[in-house]
Structure formats: C-alpha cells, structure tokens
Scaffold this motif. Structure first.
Motif, mmCIF file in Angstrom:
data_model
loop_
_atom_site.group_PDB
_atom_site.id
_atom_site.type_symbol
_atom_site.label_atom_id
_atom_site.label_comp_id
_atom_site.label_asym_id
_atom_site.label_seq_id
_atom_site.Cartn_x
_atom_site.Cartn_y
_atom_site.Cartn_z
ATOM 1 N N GLU A 158 3.707 6.610 -16.329
ATOM 2 C CA GLU A 158 3.964 5.371 -15.587
ATOM 3 C C GLU A 158 5.307 5.420 -14.865
ATOM 4 O OE1 GLU A 158 2.946 5.565 -18.687
ATOM 5 O OE2 GLU A 158 0.906 4.753 -18.514
ATOM 6 N N GLU A 159 6.338 5.962 -15.572
ATOM 7 C CA GLU A 159 7.661 6.053 -14.943
ATOM 8 C C GLU A 159 7.647 7.031 -13.777
ATOM 9 O OE1 GLU A 159 12.355 7.001 -16.019
ATOM 10 O OE2 GLU A 159 10.804 7.181 -17.574
ATOM 11 N N LEU A 160 6.939 8.153 -13.966
ATOM 12 C CA LEU A 160 6.866 9.143 -12.900
ATOM 13 C C LEU A 160 6.193 8.555 -11.657
ATOM 14 C CD1 LEU A 160 7.233 12.027 -11.869
ATOM 15 C CD2 LEU A 160 5.084 12.643 -12.986
ATOM 16 N N LEU A 161 5.077 7.836 -11.868
ATOM 17 C CA LEU A 161 4.385 7.219 -10.727
ATOM 18 C C LEU A 161 5.261 6.167 -10.054
ATOM 19 C CD1 LEU A 161 0.773 6.798 -12.165
ATOM 20 C CD2 LEU A 161 1.488 8.329 -10.331
ATOM 21 N N THR A 162 6.011 5.420 -10.874
ATOM 22 C CA THR A 162 6.895 4.398 -10.309
ATOM 23 C C THR A 162 7.973 5.029 -9.450
ATOM 24 O OG1 THR A 162 6.524 2.979 -12.222
ATOM 25 C CG2 THR A 162 8.435 2.496 -10.858
ATOM 26 N N ARG A 163 8.549 6.132 -9.911
ATOM 27 C CA ARG A 163 9.594 6.804 -9.124
ATOM 28 C C ARG A 163 9.019 7.365 -7.819
ATOM 29 N NH1 ARG A 163 14.427 8.257 -11.768
ATOM 30 N NH2 ARG A 163 14.502 7.501 -13.935
ATOM 31 N N MET A 164 7.835 7.954 -7.905
ATOM 32 C CA MET A 164 7.194 8.462 -6.681
ATOM 33 C C MET A 164 6.942 7.328 -5.695
ATOM 34 S SD MET A 164 4.462 11.146 -8.344
ATOM 35 C CE MET A 164 3.679 11.469 -6.777
ATOM 36 N N ALA A 165 6.448 6.209 -6.197
ATOM 37 C CA ALA A 165 6.160 5.070 -5.321
ATOM 38 C C ALA A 165 7.432 4.534 -4.688
ATOM 39 C CB ALA A 165 5.454 3.973 -6.107
ATOM 40 N N SER A 166 8.531 4.517 -5.444
ATOM 41 C CA SER A 166 9.779 3.984 -4.893
ATOM 42 C C SER A 166 10.281 4.842 -3.744
ATOM 43 C CB SER A 166 10.836 3.878 -5.991
ATOM 44 O OG SER A 166 11.268 5.165 -6.410
ATOM 45 N N LEU A 167 10.116 6.165 -3.872
ATOM 46 C CA LEU A 167 10.527 7.052 -2.776
ATOM 47 C C LEU A 167 9.705 6.780 -1.520
ATOM 48 C CD1 LEU A 167 11.001 10.459 -4.642
ATOM 49 C CD2 LEU A 167 12.780 9.023 -3.661
ATOM 50 N N GLU A 168 8.419 6.517 -1.705
ATOM 51 C CA GLU A 168 7.522 6.315 -0.570
ATOM 52 C C GLU A 168 7.672 4.924 0.031
ATOM 53 O OE1 GLU A 168 4.278 7.374 2.063
ATOM 54 O OE2 GLU A 168 5.604 8.540 0.768
ATOM 55 N N PHE A 169 7.954 3.903 -0.809
ATOM 56 C CA PHE A 169 7.826 2.523 -0.361
ATOM 57 C C PHE A 169 9.116 1.748 -0.225
ATOM 58 C CE2 PHE A 169 3.600 3.476 -1.976
ATOM 59 C CZ PHE A 169 2.858 3.109 -0.874
ATOM 60 N N ASN A 170 10.240 2.386 -0.405
ATOM 61 C CA ASN A 170 11.498 1.652 -0.253
ATOM 62 C C ASN A 170 11.606 0.995 1.115
ATOM 63 O OD1 ASN A 170 12.539 1.895 -2.784
ATOM 64 N ND2 ASN A 170 13.825 3.680 -2.341
ATOM 65 N N ARG A 171 11.200 1.750 2.154
ATOM 66 C CA ARG A 171 11.291 1.208 3.512
ATOM 67 C C ARG A 171 10.388 -0.008 3.670
ATOM 68 N NH1 ARG A 171 8.562 1.607 8.392
ATOM 69 N NH2 ARG A 171 6.979 2.974 7.487
ATOM 70 N N PHE A 172 9.140 0.086 3.210
ATOM 71 C CA PHE A 172 8.214 -1.039 3.313
ATOM 72 C C PHE A 172 8.704 -2.240 2.511
ATOM 73 C CE2 PHE A 172 5.053 1.966 4.909
ATOM 74 C CZ PHE A 172 4.432 1.193 5.878
ATOM 75 N N LEU A 173 9.118 -1.975 1.271
ATOM 76 C CA LEU A 173 9.544 -3.079 0.417
ATOM 77 C C LEU A 173 10.750 -3.805 1.003
ATOM 78 C CD1 LEU A 173 9.128 -1.369 -3.069
ATOM 79 C CD2 LEU A 173 7.723 -3.212 -2.122
#
Length: 568
Positions: free
Chosen positions: A415-430
């Motif tokens: 779960e933490e690994l997926l969260t970190r991957m998502a944060s790298l991808e979605f920081n701009r969108f968020l």
C-alpha cells in the motif's frame, strides 16, 4: 453482402484491396461500383464521411483507364490539399498491381514547377484542388479536353468554401466528358444546381439519411460560461486520459492560440490550419497518425481529408454555424465500424442552436456536468493504476533487477509503495485541482428549448458577437437566390475584403447577419450599403441586440465616413 469479386472489378484491383484488408464492400461501395463500371452513367452518391467513398469511385476510375495512353482520362476534384493527398495515396494503393497507371495530385501550398513537369511527361489521372487546377489550365500546362470521367468529391464542402464558379469553369473545359460522379455527405441546393446543369438523369444512391449523424457516435454537451470554456476543455481532456481526438475551432487564430497554451501546459497537441506551410502540415499529420500527439486542434477547412480510423473523440470548442458542418466534424470519429464520442462546449445562449442541430441530425444530445477537480484526479489515478496492472513485462531482463528491488523496498508495504508511486505521478494534478472551481454554467435564467436567451428587462433576443467583432445587418437573404457560400462570395467580392475578417454568417430568408472584425466593418458597409441588386437598394448597417438594424439608423451607420448611396 456481396464480395468485391461479385462487383465486376478486375483481378489486379481485387488483389490490392484484399492486401489492404478490405473484405466486404461498404453499402456505398456495393451500390456505386457496379453502376460506375458502366462508365457513361452520371451518378450522385450521398454518404457520410468515413463510409468508403474513395474506394467507391477510385476502383472504377482505375479500371476504366487506358494505361497505354498518356492522355488525361480522369479527373478528381477535392476541396482541400489534405483530402487531395489522401485520395492520391489511396488510389496509389489500389493501383499497386497496375504498374502503368500514371496519376498526379496537384494542389496549392507547394511549388507548381514540379507539378507542371510531371504533367508534361503524361498522366492518365489527376487529383486536384480547384484553385491549383485552374492555375495549371491558365498556364496551358494541362488540357482537360480528353477527360472522360470527372469526380466531385465532398461537393457540399467545395460549395461551402466558395468554389462554385471554379467548378463551373473546370467542368466546362471537360468537353469530352462521358460521365460525372458526384459524391457528397449532404445535398444542399447548390449541389443540386451543379447536378442539374452538368449531369443528365443521374442515378442517385443515398446511404443513410442526409444530415444524420452516425448511429455509433455518442453526442454529449457541457454547458459552461464563455469565460470558462478553455478551463472546461482542459478538464474534459484530463477526465478522458485515453482520448485520441480532434478539437475544432471556428478560426485558425483560435486553433493556434489554444494549441500554444495547451502545449505550454504539457499536453501533446498541435494545430492544423491554413497558415501552415505544406511541410509543416505534413509533419503535424505524421505526428498525429503516429500518436506522438494525443490531440489535434483544427479548423473545419484544414480538417478535410483527415482519414484516421482510431479517433475516439471530436470536441467542438465552438459550435459550427451549419448543421452540415457538425455532421462532417462528428464523422471524424467512429470510423471503420468503431464507436466514438462528439463533445460540444456551449454556453446558455447557444442552447437553442444546439437543439436545432439535435433535431436536424436526428440524434439525442446528452448533457454532462463538467467534471470536478476531485473527479478528474480520481479518473487519472485509476488510469495510472490500470497502466501498471496491464504493463507488458514480457520483454526486458527485469528478473536481473528483482533481488535489488526487493531489498530496496523490503521495509515498505504494498500500500505504501503504491501510494508513493501515485504521489510521483499525481502531484501536479492534485496541486492544480486542489481548489478547482465549479465550471458548470448556472441555469437560473431559463431558456426555451429553441430560442435564444431573452433579455429580462427588454424582452428582446440578445446577441453578442465574438470579441473584436461587430454584427452587421443586411437586407438580402435566401429569398434573393443566395445560399451560404454564394452569399459569402458576394459580400467578399463587393467589399474586396479577405475571408479572414469574417466570423459567423447567419443567412435568413429575407435578411442576413454578418460578424466582421471591428476595423473592417466600415469598409464593408461603405461597399454594400446603397448599392442596387435586382432593382432594389441594399441596406447594410450595425445590427442591434434584437436582431435587426439599429433604430434610427439608415444606410451607412457605422463610423463617420461619407454615405455611398445609389452608386452605379
């Protein structure tokens, strides 16, 4: 369904189209090809964009050619160079096993010298835009006296672009013509006039209903304010991460401006319009076909000839003036049996116009809410997760790195690994959508389904032209024998102004309205106001918001220049 072999085509053509992947003829091909192989029958084929019209006329044309002759035997006229090039490319594929066929595409935007040299070497088939072909005729580089078959492809669009006189001139040069084949998505009055003048008892084949949209296209609209239109466009594109589409604008300036803005914000997009050189246009189309670009933004004229089967979405950044243009735009998607979506961005004052298009194309338009920032982020997030899940790992020596990766992330849960991957991808969108406002237009001021917005105080229809333009009233209309293309040509010829200064044209029965750049309005009013046509005086002046001439104004009311009355 008949096979191609049953239509009477020669073996060389059957082999070429089989290698192209064609298995069964489309309805227009099935009905047109046997008739056109008879050679002397005039023919009118009505079918929507993407139904296989090029093969319907191209295969019979190639079969009729006397390949031992170097005389011009067949001519195809197309409205734009993109369509001209596309037809030429398709015919080259069809003629793969007919090595003695010599064909040439001639169009503007490129040097005329090489085209003249190739024509003088002898060709049997010419695919041309009207303007360039007339240039070649006037230079005596081509003689149409031996042409036996003439094809008018996208005839309705050629008339919309003001080519009526050019078509008349060219057809008059084909003195040995045995047959004329006219293909069109729609059959307006101007096309019928060409058929009546230059064709004798043509066989008419109609595939599907005229002006109707394809059944496998979904029609959606989003209502937002004019001020928020650009932001709404971005949000809709972000909400459809797998979108591969075309955005249509009214003007080339809008196309370039929006493309530049989206490109600066990281979108894979480029513009296609009339100001590009031919090499620039070719590069844009190559990038789009190769999917280097996710989006293409184009004007209606520039988009003619775009033949890409896998387009998923068409977006109307602004609604077209003509219903027929909407049919052409939406036909860019849902090709080759696929499904597609046509999206329109509108504001409240365009509701009546949208309903009119809905009735005429006989399709249901569904209103969709402009997605919220949270909805966009959620859609992008799960698209990213799906990409991870469906990634192809069959190629590459990934196993070599697995021990190091396992060790590196041993202290993290899945779960933490997926969260970190998502944060790298979605920081701009968020970050971008953190405080995103609601872009949906408020609808407290209700409209009737079929009329413009009514002014609350005056009870009058309000009309606001585009920024930088004014709206002119003129007391001529369709009752005077005009259709849209001929009216456009009339006012341009009278005023000696370029087409680029014009915006929306609303041709009615007894009068018409013209949007025009503010700094060009005075010249047009002076050129037309007071002139006589068919014994009556033309009146042109500023229109008021109620849809008529401004009260208390007569004649040339714009500016302070002299009034030009009763000129010869």
């Amino acid at each position: 369904m008949q096979a191609f072999e049953a239509l009477g085509l020669r073996a060389e053509l059957i082999q070429a189209i089989a290698e192209r992947g064609f298995q069964e003829p489309t309805p227009i091909q099935q009905q047109a090809i046997p008739c056109l192989l008879a050679q002397t029958q005039d023919f009118v084929g009505l079918a929507q964009t993407g139904t296989g019209k090029t093969a319907a006329f191209g295969l019979p044309l190639l079969q009729h050619l006397d390949t031992d002759s170097r005389e011009v035997q067949a001519l195809v006229l197309a409205p734009t160079r993109e369509l001209c090039m596309q037809i030429a490319a398709d015919l080259e594929v069809f003629a793969r096993y007919l090595p003695k066929v010599r064909a040439i595409a001639v169009y503007g935007g490129t040097s005329i010298g090489p085209q003249i040299r190739q024509l003088r070497q002898g060709v049997q088939l010419i695919i041309a835009t009207p303007g360039r072909l007339i240039d070649l005729i006037e230079r005596k580089a081509v003689d149409l006296g031996t042409v036996q078959q003439v094809v008018l492809d996208e005839a309705d669009e050629m008339l919309n672009m003001g080519f009526r006189d050019d078509i008349d001139y060219i057809l008059e040069k084909t003195v040995s013509r045995l047959s004329t084949w006219l293909f069109s998505a729609t059959m307006p009055e101007g096309v019928r006039r060409i058929a009546a003048r230059f064709m004798k008892n043509p066989k008419e084949v109609s595939v599907g209903r005229q002006n109707t949209a394809a059944a496998n296209i979904s029609h959606e609209y989003y209502m937002t304010s004019a001020h928020d239109r650009y932001e709404a466009l971005k949000r809709i594109v972000d909400y459809h991460p797998e979108m591969y589409g075309i955005i249509f604008t009214r003007t080339k300036a809008d196309a370039q401006e929006i493309a530049d803005k989206l490109r600066r914000e990281g979108y894979g997009i480029d513009a296609l319009h009339g100001d590009l050189s031919q090499p620039q246009r070719d590069k844009v189309m190559k990038d789009f076909r190769d999917r280097t670009l996710q989006l293409l933004i184009a004007t209606d004229v520039a988009a003619r000839g775009i033949d890409v089967d896998s387009i998923t979405h068409v977006i109307n950044y602004a609604l077209p003036d003509d219903t027929e243009v909407y049919t052409h735009r939406s036909g860019r998607t849902a090709r080759a049996g696929r499904s597609g979506t046509c999206i329109s961005l509108i504001h409240m004052r365009e509701t009546g116009k949208l309903r009119e298009i809905e009735r005429l194309v006989k399709a249901r338009f569904v209103r969709k809410p402009v997605p919220s920032g949270k909805e966009v982020c959620e859609k992008q997030f799960f698209h990213f997760i799906d990409r991870i899940h469906d990634a192809d790992i069959s190629h590459g020596d990934y196993e070599h790195y697995l021990p190091q990766l396992t060790e590196r992330f041993a202290d993290m849960s899945k779960e933490e690994l997926l969260t970190r991957m998502a944060s790298l991808e979605f920081n701009r969108f968020l970050e971008y959508y953190r405080d995103a406002p609601d872009l949906n237009a408020r609808t407290e001021r209700r409209t009737t389904r079929d009329t413009p917005y009514r002014d609350r105080d005056r009870g009058q229809d309000r009309y606001r032209p585009e920024s930088g333009k004014v709206r002119l009233f003129i007391n001529v209309g369709s009752k005077d024998g005009f259709y849209k293309a001929s009216f456009l040509q009339f006012i341009l010829d009278m005023s000696d102004l370029p087409k680029q200064v014009l915006g929306r044209i609303d041709l009615k029965e007894m009068n018409s309205f013209v949007e025009i750049d503010t700094d060009a309005a005075q010249q047009m009013i002076r050129a037309l106001d007071g002139r006589k046509m068919k014994g009556r005086q033309i009146r042109m002046n500023l229109a008021d918001r109620s849809g008529g001439p401004q009260q208390g104004q007569g004649g040339a009311s714009y500016g302070r220049g002299p009034r030009y009355r009763n000129r010869p």
